[in-house]
Scaffold this motif. Sequence first.
Motif, short mmCIF file in Angstrom:
data_model
loop_
_atom_site.label_atom_id
_atom_site.label_comp_id
_atom_site.label_asym_id
_atom_site.label_seq_id
_atom_site.Cartn_x
_atom_site.Cartn_y
_atom_site.Cartn_z
N LYS A 136 4.18 -2.26 -0.60
CA LYS A 136 4.93 -3.11 -1.53
C LYS A 136 6.41 -3.22 -1.13
O LYS A 136 7.11 -4.10 -1.60
N GLY B 191 3.44 -7.27 -3.73
CA GLY B 191 2.04 -7.66 -3.78
C GLY B 191 1.30 -7.49 -2.48
O GLY B 191 0.10 -7.82 -2.39
N ARG C 244 -0.93 -6.08 0.47
CA ARG C 244 -2.10 -5.19 0.46
C ARG C 244 -2.36 -4.69 1.87
O ARG C 244 -2.12 -5.39 2.86
#
Length: 256
Positions: A78, A83, A85
Amino acid sequence: LSELYQQYLVIGGMPAVINSFLENKGMEKVKKEQQAILNAYILDFSKHAENKDIPRIIHIWNSIPSQLAKENRKFVYKMVKPGARARDYEDALLWLESAGLIYRVFCTTKPFLPLKAYDDLSAFKVYLSDVGLLRELSGLPPEAIFLGNETYTEFKGAVAENYVLQSLAPQYDILPRYWTSIGKVDFIIQSDSDIIPVEVKAQTRLGGKSLSVYDATYHPVCKLRYSLNNLKQDGTLINIPLYLADWTKKIVSFIS
């Protein structure tokens, strides 16, 4: 020797940068050479990586100083992008690793042989392959290293760790890992059949209990601590001056 060590933290080991320094062209020329290398890396990302990975590689690359500024240094997605991943950025990390631009140091779940068998693949730290480039990428002024600065304290440990890792990597067949439990051990080395814990201190102050916790749990044959103190053995603990990091393997084999 400590002053030469400080010079190396600023300059690093890239040949064009070293030549500028040795030819007495001044620190501004050194910084320009480092910036030229960093700019060339960005161009390489665009030339050689897949299109989908280019922005992800750049985001990871630019996040490395802030990743290392954290106390535990653990890579956090992050911090690359809100957001983000792991599955989206794994290929980008592998690209940087395969290109030799970063070291990815995994956390070991258990410091046993073989060290690779106990990697926690979800927990790792990312360092640059050259400490001088880390300094320039992070925007750290050379004066902060040469003269000291009261605001240059937390990142000082990250720079020292990057330097030590850069010194250890060519000496051992397996890249060091790190260990964390109640405490945190900066690096774990597999040296033949021995597993050696490593602590890195940027100055002469030697606070911290991580090595003691590790020692009580696993009873290693020897422990290493890097600092600006002199070379010294205290039982199974060997203090190695930071400027002698390149001699680690020889020192350990001689003393132990």
